[in-house]
Every structure is written in C-alpha cells, then in structure tokens.
Design a protein around this motif. Structure first.
Motif, PDB file in Angstrom:
ATOM      1  N   GLU A 148      43.531  63.681  44.986  1.00 24.74           N
ATOM      2  CA  GLU A 148      45.007  63.954  45.127  1.00 24.74           C
ATOM      3  C   GLU A 148      44.323  65.778  46.054  1.00 24.74           C
ATOM      4  OE1 GLU A 148      43.336  62.938  42.504  1.00 24.74           O
ATOM      5  OE2 GLU A 148      45.306  62.003  41.355  1.00 24.74           O
ATOM      6  N   GLU A 149      43.008  65.868  45.781  1.00 28.78           N
ATOM      7  CA  GLU A 149      43.270  67.057  46.546  1.00 28.78           C
ATOM      8  C   GLU A 149      42.056  66.975  47.600  1.00 28.78           C
ATOM      9  OE1 GLU A 149      40.171  66.991  43.909  1.00 28.78           O
ATOM     10  OE2 GLU A 149      41.931  66.741  43.689  1.00 28.78           O
ATOM     11  N   GLY A 150      42.208  67.851  48.744  1.00 26.88           N
ATOM     12  CA  GLY A 150      40.976  67.618  50.222  1.00 26.88           C
ATOM     13  C   GLY A 150      40.091  67.742  49.934  1.00 26.88           C
ATOM     14  N   LEU A 151      39.149  67.303  51.337  1.00 26.59           N
ATOM     15  CA  LEU A 151      37.917  67.875  50.889  1.00 26.59           C
ATOM     16  C   LEU A 151      37.531  68.923  52.316  1.00 26.59           C
ATOM     17  CD1 LEU A 151      34.945  67.500  50.247  1.00 26.59           C
ATOM     18  CD2 LEU A 151      35.106  65.257  51.948  1.00 26.59           C
ATOM     19  N   GLU A 152      37.009  69.903  52.322  1.00 29.91           N
ATOM     20  CA  GLU A 152      37.441  71.237  53.618  1.00 29.91           C
ATOM     21  C   GLU A 152      36.300  71.143  54.103  1.00 29.91           C
ATOM     22  OE1 GLU A 152      39.358  74.704  52.722  1.00 29.91           O
ATOM     23  OE2 GLU A 152      40.847  74.034  51.078  1.00 29.91           O
ATOM     24  N   ASP A 153      35.221  71.237  53.574  1.00 27.12           N
ATOM     25  CA  ASP A 153      33.600  71.826  53.905  1.00 27.12           C
ATOM     26  C   ASP A 153      32.708  70.580  53.671  1.00 27.12           C
ATOM     27  OD1 ASP A 153      32.616  72.822  51.751  1.00 27.12           O
ATOM     28  OD2 ASP A 153      33.574  73.863  52.268  1.00 27.12           O
ATOM     29  N   LEU A 154      30.709  70.269  53.846  1.00 29.85           N
ATOM     30  CA  LEU A 154      30.555  69.589  53.776  1.00 29.85           C
ATOM     31  C   LEU A 154      30.050  69.474  52.777  1.00 29.85           C
ATOM     32  CD1 LEU A 154      27.890  69.249  57.585  1.00 29.85           C
ATOM     33  CD2 LEU A 154      29.832  67.434  56.210  1.00 29.85           C
ATOM     34  N   SER A 155      30.069  71.088  52.379  1.00 35.71           N
ATOM     35  CA  SER A 155      29.250  71.261  50.513  1.00 35.71           C
ATOM     36  C   SER A 155      29.836  70.547  49.598  1.00 35.71           C
ATOM     37  CB  SER A 155      29.747  73.068  50.614  1.00 35.71           C
ATOM     38  OG  SER A 155      30.726  73.692  50.144  1.00 35.71           O
ATOM     39  N   ASP A 156      31.159  69.810  49.379  1.00 35.52           N
ATOM     40  CA  ASP A 156      31.989  68.659  48.457  1.00 35.52           C
ATOM     41  C   ASP A 156      31.177  67.945  48.551  1.00 35.52           C
ATOM     42  OD1 ASP A 156      33.274  71.621  47.844  1.00 35.52           O
ATOM     43  OD2 ASP A 156      34.298  71.310  49.160  1.00 35.52           O
ATOM     44  N   VAL A 157      30.805  67.315  50.043  1.00 44.24           N
ATOM     45  CA  VAL A 157      30.606  66.249  50.088  1.00 44.24           C
ATOM     46  C   VAL A 157      29.452  65.003  48.668  1.00 44.24           C
ATOM     47  CG1 VAL A 157      29.695  64.216  51.322  1.00 44.24           C
ATOM     48  CG2 VAL A 157      30.997  66.034  52.819  1.00 44.24           C
ATOM     49  N   ASN A 158      29.044  65.391  48.505  1.00 39.18           N
ATOM     50  CA  ASN A 158      27.754  65.453  47.464  1.00 39.18           C
ATOM     51  C   ASN A 158      28.695  65.115  46.180  1.00 39.18           C
ATOM     52  OD1 ASN A 158      25.905  64.696  49.682  1.00 39.18           O
ATOM     53  ND2 ASN A 158      25.063  66.475  48.781  1.00 39.18           N
ATOM     54  N   ALA A 159      29.438  65.895  45.706  1.00 39.76           N
ATOM     55  CA  ALA A 159      30.530  65.601  45.085  1.00 39.76           C
ATOM     56  C   ALA A 159      31.480  64.339  44.800  1.00 39.76           C
ATOM     57  CB  ALA A 159      30.801  67.439  44.269  1.00 39.76           C
ATOM     58  N   ARG A 160      31.694  64.558  45.772  1.00 37.06           N
ATOM     59  CA  ARG A 160      32.515  62.916  46.120  1.00 37.06           C
ATOM     60  C   ARG A 160      31.637  61.906  46.627  1.00 37.06           C
ATOM     61  NH1 ARG A 160      37.592  64.487  48.024  1.00 37.06           N
ATOM     62  NH2 ARG A 160      38.826  66.485  47.884  1.00 37.06           N
ATOM     63  N   ILE A 161      30.478  61.239  46.210  1.00 33.49           N
ATOM     64  CA  ILE A 161      29.742  60.663  46.472  1.00 33.49           C
ATOM     65  C   ILE A 161      29.608  59.908  45.479  1.00 33.49           C
ATOM     66  CG2 ILE A 161      28.139  59.374  47.465  1.00 33.49           C
ATOM     67  CD1 ILE A 161      27.556  61.349  49.196  1.00 33.49           C
ATOM     68  N   ASP A 162      30.551  58.481  44.573  1.00 30.14           N
ATOM     69  CA  ASP A 162      29.491  57.995  43.740  1.00 30.14           C
ATOM     70  C   ASP A 162      28.448  57.130  43.041  1.00 30.14           C
ATOM     71  OD1 ASP A 162      30.011  56.105  41.557  1.00 30.14           O
ATOM     72  OD2 ASP A 162      31.984  55.358  41.543  1.00 30.14           O
ATOM     73  N   PRO A 163      27.405  58.368  42.594  1.00 27.66           N
ATOM     74  CA  PRO A 163      26.340  57.629  42.342  1.00 27.66           C
ATOM     75  C   PRO A 163      25.785  55.957  42.160  1.00 27.66           C
ATOM     76  CG  PRO A 163      26.857  58.593  40.468  1.00 27.66           C
ATOM     77  CD  PRO A 163      27.919  58.589  41.617  1.00 27.66           C
ATOM     78  N   ARG A 164      27.103  55.927  41.610  1.00 27.31           N
ATOM     79  CA  ARG A 164      27.600  53.718  41.168  1.00 27.31           C
ATOM     80  C   ARG A 164      27.094  53.138  42.700  1.00 27.31           C
ATOM     81  NH1 ARG A 164      31.989  53.929  37.040  1.00 27.31           N
ATOM     82  NH2 ARG A 164      32.846  54.890  38.345  1.00 27.31           N
ATOM     83  N   ASP A 165      27.526  54.014  43.724  1.00 32.10           N
ATOM     84  CA  ASP A 165      27.802  53.043  45.203  1.00 32.10           C
ATOM     85  C   ASP A 165      26.267  53.532  45.935  1.00 32.10           C
ATOM     86  OD1 ASP A 165      29.557  51.667  47.025  1.00 32.10           O
ATOM     87  OD2 ASP A 165      30.503  53.494  47.699  1.00 32.10           O
TER      88      ASP A 165
END
Length: 298
Positions: A139-156
């Motif tokens: 729902e909330e947006g992504l603003e910088d590179l430092s947040d990318v890894n938290a958005r990656i599903d480890p199962r993917d």
C-alpha cells in the motif's frame, strides 16, 4: 593463480559504463578498463552515426578480441533495435584485477536474471529490473534503494542488492500546469488525491506501482506513449506522468512542471547468497572497499 571470480555485467549502456568507472578507480589494471570503455564509446558512436568506421564490423570485432589471451577483453555482436536490426559490437568478457582479486566480467543481456537462475554469485544491473521483477507491491510506496531488500520475498529469489554505484537518474513526477492546481506541490500526496490518466513507459508499470504504492495509484489509469512518441510529449498530452530525467530540459520544452524525484534509477551490485563462497566474499570486500554512494543492509 586462483580462478577468477565470475561477475555478471551488462553488455552495453549506462550500467556497464558505471561498472567500468567503478573498477577503473579500484583495479590495478585500470588501463584494461580504459581500453574497454574507449572501445565501447567508439562503437556506441558508430551506432548513433556519429562516427564512420573505415572497416566493417567483422574486421573491427577481430581486431578488438585477442582470443589467444584468456584475460584480454572479448566482444560479440548483437542485433539492436535500429531499423533493419543491424549488428552492434558489445562487451562479452574480460579478466580484471581488483585489489589482488581477479574478477571475470561476463556480459549478459540481463545480469539480474542470471543471478536469479544461480549462474552467478555476483553481478551488476539496473535497480529498475529488481523493482520490475521481484519487489513486492504494498500500500505504501518505496522511496530509496535502502528499502529494496525488505521488499524481496526470500521464497522468490536469493538475490539481494548490496550497494548502488551512484550513476543516478530519477523516476520523476511531471505534470502540465493545467493539471497542477495553483500552489499545489507535485508530490506523492498529490498523486494519492489525483484521479485520471498517469502516463508511463509500458515496461515501468510494476515499478511505478511499487514506488508510488498501491494506495496512491487508486483512481488513476495508466496511459502510454503512442509508437514513436517521446515520453515527455505523451505526458504533456495525458497531463500527469512519471519518467526518467537528469536535467528535465526536454520536459520543460514540453511545458511540463517537474515534481518529486520518486526513486533513483541506478546501477547496483547484487549478490546471490546461495552461491556465496570464500572467493566470492573476498571479491565482494574488494568491490565495496571504497566509499560508495548507497549502503544497503543485506
């Protein structure tokens, strides 16, 4: 001599230029990196009709690649997207020493996907491709590179972003003055309240959803440039859009107002942790030893 550590890199374009610039500042064989850069700059100029070669493409290819030396740069031919699909010389392979560690740079059309399929432990590619393929939509947006890894599903995927190289251009909000009310800021909050067309490049649909967030784009409908139409012109026609910009001069020529820089489009160093080894970790230490633009928790 230990075997070089394979590193997937783009075959051409801005991300490859960023990788070569980075290695030129850390590698003992900076002359080799300079040679590769100079060759690719010349071939890009040929592609853009800014240079007229005195030899055909096969003669140039044979001259550039020294197959007798396994560490020397090698190049290959690709069909590009110009009319008639002509051949273009692009990077293929080279071994570069980086602070005592040999790196085998291997050209790939999409290095990120080569890491995802476990062909490589290390690689460089555009952050955009990570957002387009594996970053989860929220729902909330992504603003910088430092947040990318938290958005990656480890199962993917086992791939994670290590750092950005700083060759940054931005996905930027643009709007016509008629779309933007007097005194309003062209930012994420404006998009969240907006209803109507939002013009983007077709390939960036999922990226824009991840960057703005699914809540913000409710009420908007994606619109796309017509074939052959410049993105800035299409945004001027739609009223609001998102596109990559450095100076924004073309957007201003179309009468557009530039708003927030939503997200950096940047070359990133990535690691597939499942393919890690002592040699890979040594290479990673060398590649991140110098101060980099973006530090990221893996």
């Amino acid at each position: 001599m230990t075997d070089p550590v394979p590193v997937a890199v783009p075959r051409k374009g801005r991300p490859l230029e960023a990788v070569l610039e980075r290695l030129a500042s850390t590698a003992e064989a900076d002359h080799l990196v300079d040679e590769i850069s100079a060759t690719l700059r010349y071939e890009k100029a040929v592609t853009k009709d800014r240079q007229t070669p005195d030899r055909d493409v096969y003669e140039r290819l044979a001259d550039y690649s020294d197959l007798a030396d396994p560490t020397a740069p090698e190049y290959t031919l690709l069909r590009d997207d110009r009319e008639g699909k002509p051949r273009r010389i692009v990077f293929d392979s080279a071994v570069v020493e980086c602070d005592g560690v040999d790196l085998h740079l291997v050209g790939r059309e999409e290095p990120f996907r080569a890491l995802r399929t476990h062909e490589f432990a290390l690689g460089f590619d555009s952050a955009d491709l990570v957002l387009e393929e594996v970053v989860g939509l929220r729902e909330e947006g992504l603003e910088d590179l430092s947040d990318v890894n938290a958005r990656i599903d480890p199962r993917d995927t086992d791939v994670r972003v290590v750092t950005g190289l700083g060759d940054t251009v931005y996905h930027t909000l643009m709007a016509t003055p008629e779309t933007l009310p007097a005194g309003a800021d062209l930012d994420r909050a404006f998009v969240a309240d907006y209803e109507g067309p939002l013009c983007i490049s077709p390939r960036y649909e999922r990226l824009v959803e991840a960057v703005l967030g699914t809540d913000a784009i409710e009420g908007t409908t994606f619109a796309y440039p017509d074939p052959g139409e410049e993105e800035e012109a299409a945004i001027a026609r739609a009223g609001l859009g998102v596109y990559l910009t450095v100076t924004g001069s073309t957007a201003r020529d179309e009468g557009l107002v530039l708003g927030d820089h939503l997200f950096p489009s940047e070359t990133v160093l990535m690691e597939n942790a499942a393919e890690s080894s002592a040699a890979v970790e040594r290479a990673l230490d060398r590649l991140t030893a110098e101060p980099l633009e973006t530090a990221i928790e893996v």
